[in-house]
Design a protein around this motif. Sequence first.
Motif, PDB file in Angstrom:
ATOM      1  N   LYS A 157       0.895  -1.206  -0.072  1.00  0.00           N
ATOM      2  CA  LYS A 157       0.162  -0.031   0.077  1.00  0.00           C
ATOM      3  C   LYS A 157       0.734   1.256   0.074  1.00  0.00           C
ATOM      4  N   CYS A 189       2.029   4.508  -3.068  1.00  0.00           N
ATOM      5  CA  CYS A 189       1.766   6.069  -2.611  1.00  0.00           C
ATOM      6  C   CYS A 189       2.995   6.927  -2.884  1.00  0.00           C
ATOM      7  N   LYS A 247       5.540   9.026  -4.449  1.00  0.00           N
ATOM      8  CA  LYS A 247       5.723   9.709  -5.704  1.00  0.00           C
ATOM      9  C   LYS A 247       7.235   9.751  -6.189  1.00  0.00           C
TER      10      LYS A 247
END
Length: 100
Positions: free
Chosen positions: A18, A22, A24
């Motif tokens: 997860k 996320c 970047k």
Amino acid sequence: GLSAQKAHKKTVLRSYEKLEACVKGPFMLGTIACCDFHIFEMLDQHEKMAREYGHSYLAGFPKLTLLHRAFLDEPKLAKYFASEAYSLPCNNPRAKAYFT
């Protein structure tokens, strides 16, 4: 015991999947932000535990590996990472309940 270790590793890897989605790059939001310090600390503590048992939770998570490495390579933090303070245990010995 061994089954507790396996259950813990499964939980960690699910959470890492997860988090990986996320990032970047190289930090959670692209550039360093407050949240990155907390993520780094969690990754670092899990890596320290995993090394004691001959593995890495970061294997297979290139973005999280990059985030972790970015902190370790940061020149402003080099003095801390070279200090005795960084080598101290992260938790009380009882925190290793999953790994006994």
